[in-house]
Scaffold this active site. Structure first.
Site, short mmCIF file in Angstrom:
data_model
loop_
_atom_site.label_atom_id
_atom_site.label_comp_id
_atom_site.label_asym_id
_atom_site.label_seq_id
_atom_site.Cartn_x
_atom_site.Cartn_y
_atom_site.Cartn_z
N ARG A 50 0.83 -1.20 0.00
CA ARG A 50 0.00 0.00 0.00
C ARG A 50 0.87 1.26 0.00
NH1 ARG A 50 -2.87 -3.39 3.73
NH2 ARG A 50 -1.81 -2.42 5.49
N ASP A 52 1.08 5.51 0.25
CA ASP A 52 0.38 6.60 0.90
C ASP A 52 -0.10 7.65 -0.09
OD1 ASP A 52 0.53 5.69 3.47
OD2 ASP A 52 2.17 6.99 4.10
N ARG A 198 10.85 7.06 3.72
CA ARG A 198 10.78 8.51 3.92
C ARG A 198 11.50 8.94 5.20
NH1 ARG A 198 4.51 9.33 3.39
NH2 ARG A 198 5.04 11.42 4.15
#
Length: 265
Positions: A50, A52, A198
């Protein structure tokens, strides 16, 4: 019943992420809507990881089952004619019945793109993190070495990450480009925690700005404390580039493959 594997490319700017959500358009919903129009029936689509809101993909993998038998070109040319402009099928193929895009994954590669120009870039604002302060790219390269290998990456997971454990293996982490222009962080690993890439980038940028020494990255990793790491880099710079597969599911060892409830990006 045939099981189909699709490789997808998408611009994540307007999507709320991969997963269907009530607060806006998702990649999953757009793909399932296109497939329903193509097949004349609703199908459920499962992905490799998945992503974001705002995160892009060049090699996302999704699969679904359907009783209809269509030529593979129908899932590329035909389906692309039914999908929005910011989502496309790159390739399609039939796979074994037991294929699971997440559990069969043997690794993924992400690229994080950063613009280090002294002024803002209208062409990069939706695809790069714009950092205007000069960056020491060589220092970030040296600091990245501390993150290679198999470790507990608790210091780099999101607070709401649902993964059962934080042990992951980073196979490679390269820093490409030069100060004052485009810089890319290319990360390949067995699997990733929510916001892990990230957070790795945000931490390395602290070193690049000269705010932290290179050895600090190793201290953050050893601490297993998210509060010790750098900020989470914004989503628009992240691209899921490729998902790697073998002939079947990989061995189920801690950190050696993705957890079923894991998030990424």
């Amino acid at each position: 019943m045939p099981r189909l594997k699709l490789t997808l490319e998408y611009d994540g700017t307007r999507f709320v992420g991969w997963q269907v959500q009530p607060n806006g358009p998702s990649v999953q919903a757009a793909l399932e809507d296109g497939l329903a129009r193509l097949l004349g029936e609703q199908v459920s689509v499962f992905c490799a990881g998945r992503t974001d809101s705002g995160v892009h993909a060049a090699g996302q993998v999704a699969c679904f089952d359907t009783p209809r038998v269509l030529p593979m070109k129908a899932y590329v040319r035909g389906l692309n004619g039914l999908l929005p402009d910011d989502l496309a099928v790159v390739s399609a193929m039939e796979v074994p019945e037991g294929f699971d895009p997440r559990r069969w994954s043997r690794g993924k590669r992400y690229r994080y793109r950063l613009s280090n120009r002294a002024t803002r870039s209208p062409l990069r604002r939706l695809t790069h993190w714009e950092v205007f302060a000069p960056l020491d790219v060589d220092a970030m390269r040296r600091a990245a070495v501390h993150l290679l290998g198999r470790h507990d990456f608790s210091a780099f997971r999101a607070a709401d990450c649902q993964a059962k454990h934080a042990v992951r293996e980073v196979r490679s982490l390269t820093v490409e480009g030069q100060s004052g222009d485009e810089v890319s962080f290319v990360v390949e690993g067995t699997a990733f925690l929510k916001h892990m890439v990230r957070n790795l980038v945000g931490t390395l940028v602290e070193v690049g700005k000269g705010r932290r020494p290179e050895a600090w990255v190793a201290e953050v990793l050893a601490s297993r404390n998210r509060k010790r790491a750098g900020p989470t880099a914004p989503p628009q710079g992240l691209v899921m580039e490729e998902v790697f597969y073998g002939d079947g599911p990989p061995p189920r060892t801690p950190g050696g493959s993705a957890d079923a409830d894991e998030d990424e990006g």
